[in-house]
Enzyme design. Structure first.
Site, PDB file in Angstrom:
ATOM      1  N   GLY A  46       0.839  -1.191   0.000  1.00 13.03           N
ATOM      2  CA  GLY A  46       0.000   0.000   0.000  1.00 13.03           C
ATOM      3  C   GLY A  46       0.876   1.244   0.000  1.00 13.03           C
ATOM      4  N   GLN A  51       2.952   9.923   1.602  1.00 11.43           N
ATOM      5  CA  GLN A  51       4.251   9.239   1.720  1.00 11.43           C
ATOM      6  C   GLN A  51       5.206   9.633   0.589  1.00 11.43           C
ATOM      7  OE1 GLN A  51       2.232   5.221   2.516  1.00 11.43           O
ATOM      8  NE2 GLN A  51       4.120   5.046   3.699  1.00 11.43           N
ATOM      9  N   CYS A  94       5.595  -0.340   7.730  1.00 14.13           N
ATOM     10  CA  CYS A  94       5.288   0.881   6.975  1.00 14.13           C
ATOM     11  C   CYS A  94       6.544   1.307   6.220  1.00 14.13           C
ATOM     12  CB  CYS A  94       4.851   1.986   7.937  1.00 14.13           C
ATOM     13  SG  CYS A  94       4.428   3.529   7.119  1.00 14.13           S
ATOM     14  N   LEU A  95       6.363   1.650   4.958  1.00 14.60           N
ATOM     15  CA  LEU A  95       7.511   2.067   4.147  1.00 14.60           C
ATOM     16  C   LEU A  95       8.117   3.367   4.676  1.00 14.60           C
ATOM     17  CD1 LEU A  95       5.918   1.248   0.674  1.00 14.60           C
ATOM     18  CD2 LEU A  95       7.608  -0.122   1.918  1.00 14.60           C
ATOM     19  N   HIS A 136      -4.809   1.191   7.636  1.00 16.82           N
ATOM     20  CA  HIS A 136      -3.451   1.722   7.815  1.00 16.82           C
ATOM     21  C   HIS A 136      -3.223   2.913   6.866  1.00 16.82           C
ATOM     22  CE1 HIS A 136       1.109   1.010   8.165  1.00 16.82           C
ATOM     23  NE2 HIS A 136       1.005   1.823   7.122  1.00 16.82           N
ATOM     24  N   GLU A 137      -3.629   2.734   5.595  1.00 19.33           N
ATOM     25  CA  GLU A 137      -3.404   3.812   4.607  1.00 19.33           C
ATOM     26  C   GLU A 137      -4.322   5.007   4.881  1.00 19.33           C
ATOM     27  OE1 GLU A 137      -0.801   3.593   2.940  1.00 19.33           O
ATOM     28  OE2 GLU A 137      -0.493   1.457   3.248  1.00 19.33           O
ATOM     29  N   HIS A 140      -2.833   7.266   7.293  1.00 18.87           N
ATOM     30  CA  HIS A 140      -1.841   8.189   6.697  1.00 18.87           C
ATOM     31  C   HIS A 140      -2.518   9.475   6.212  1.00 18.87           C
ATOM     32  CE1 HIS A 140       1.994   6.122   6.653  1.00 18.87           C
ATOM     33  NE2 HIS A 140       1.493   5.044   6.094  1.00 18.87           N
TER      34      HIS A 140
HETATM   35  O1  K1U Z   1       3.942   2.190   4.021  1.00 20.49           O
HETATM   36  C1  K1U Z   1       2.822   1.740   3.862  1.00 20.49           C
HETATM   37  O2  K1U Z   1       1.830   2.339   4.242  1.00 20.49           O
HETATM   38  C2  K1U Z   1       2.684   0.422   3.184  1.00 20.49           C
HETATM   39  C3  K1U Z   1       2.701  -0.751   4.144  1.00 20.49           C
HETATM   40  C4  K1U Z   1       1.288  -1.276   4.236  1.00 20.49           C
HETATM   41  C5  K1U Z   1       0.984  -2.249   5.339  1.00 20.49           C
HETATM   42  C6  K1U Z   1       1.746  -3.367   5.572  1.00 20.49           C
HETATM   43  C7  K1U Z   1       1.408  -4.269   6.553  1.00 20.49           C
HETATM   44  C8  K1U Z   1       0.282  -4.061   7.296  1.00 20.49           C
HETATM   45  C9  K1U Z   1      -0.467  -2.937   7.081  1.00 20.49           C
HETATM   46  C10 K1U Z   1      -0.127  -2.039   6.083  1.00 20.49           C
HETATM   47  C11 K1U Z   1       3.649  -1.780   3.556  1.00 20.49           C
HETATM   48  O3  K1U Z   1       3.486  -2.211   2.473  1.00 20.49           O
HETATM   49  S1  K1U Z   1       4.968  -2.260   4.538  1.00 20.49           S
HETATM   50  C12 K1U Z   1       5.833  -3.464   3.528  1.00 20.49           C
HETATM   51  C13 K1U Z   1       5.166  -4.784   3.457  1.00 20.49           C
HETATM   52  O4  K1U Z   1       4.065  -4.972   3.914  1.00 20.49           O
HETATM   53  C14 K1U Z   1       5.873  -5.901   2.840  1.00 20.49           C
HETATM   54  C15 K1U Z   1       7.124  -5.728   2.304  1.00 20.49           C
HETATM   55  C16 K1U Z   1       7.773  -6.824   1.741  1.00 20.49           C
HETATM   56  C17 K1U Z   1       7.174  -8.051   1.720  1.00 20.49           C
HETATM   57  C18 K1U Z   1       5.932  -8.217   2.262  1.00 20.49           C
HETATM   58  C19 K1U Z   1       5.270  -7.147   2.831  1.00 20.49           C
HETATM   59 ZN    ZN Z   2       2.344   3.177   6.206  1.00 15.43          ZN
END
Ligand code: K1U
Ligand code: ZN
Length: 172
Positions: A46, A51, A94-95, A136-137, A140
């Protein structure tokens, strides 16, 4: 399409409340295309517009993350119209808060309304990872990070870990 840099906490822009989109024009379409490319490039599931530094109520999701079967979803001006009383706990990342993962409790199911990439009104019922990621998004869009749902102690430990990782990265 291009990959845009992702803001990292504690960038103050991540605390902004994003503004609604008033019309889906070429500028918004380019932003959405860049957000999708940025999400895939970062291997996220997401991404919210803030972001990448744009305070607009737009988010993209692809909870499947299968390269051969990409299914990006675009949500413009999303609102949650119903959320279940039942909750579920899931580990989140979260990225914008790299290398930190922790458990967050959220509604287990939600209903949402939003505009799609063509500006058409859509309705969605979600549960599981889709509901978690959407909540979660949407946080943000209101300047809330998943670490804000943690206890004071856990949040401060997470932010210290992030600051340390940032310092090490800078020194290397
Ligand atoms: O930064 C963000 O908002 C995106 C976030 C979304 C999220 C992940 C997990 C639970 C709730 C919301 C991500 O994408 S973090 C990266 C991620 O989930 C991932 C990365 C590599 C492999 C598998 C998953
Ligand atoms: Zn996030």
């Amino acid at each position: 399409m291009s990959v845009r840099p992702i803001l990292i906490a504690p960038d103050p822009r991540l605390k902004l409340v994003s503004e609604p989109v008033t019309g889906v024009d070429d500028h918004i379409r380019t932003l959405v295309a860049d957000m999708i490319e940025t999400m895939y490039d970062a291997e996220g599931i997401g991404l919210a517009a803030i972001q990448v530094g744009v305070a607009r109520r737009i988010l993209v999701l692809d909870v499947e993350q299968k390269e051969e079967r990409r299914n990006p979803r675009v949500f413009i001006n999303p609102i949650i119209t119903w959320s279940s009383e039942a909750t579920a706990v899931m580990e989140e990342g979260c990225l914008s808060v790299p290398e930190i993962w922790d458990e967050v409790e959220r509604s287990q199911a939600i209903k949402a309304e939003y505009l799609d990439a063509d500006g058409n009104l859509q309705h969605l019922e979600a549960e599981g990872i889709l509901a978690v990621c959407l909540q979660h998004e949407m946080d943000h869009l209101n300047g809330v990070l998943f670490v804000d749902h943690l206890s004071k102690l856990k949040r401060s430990m997470a932010l210290k870990k992030l600051a340390k990782a940032k310092k090490l990265k800078k020194a290397s």
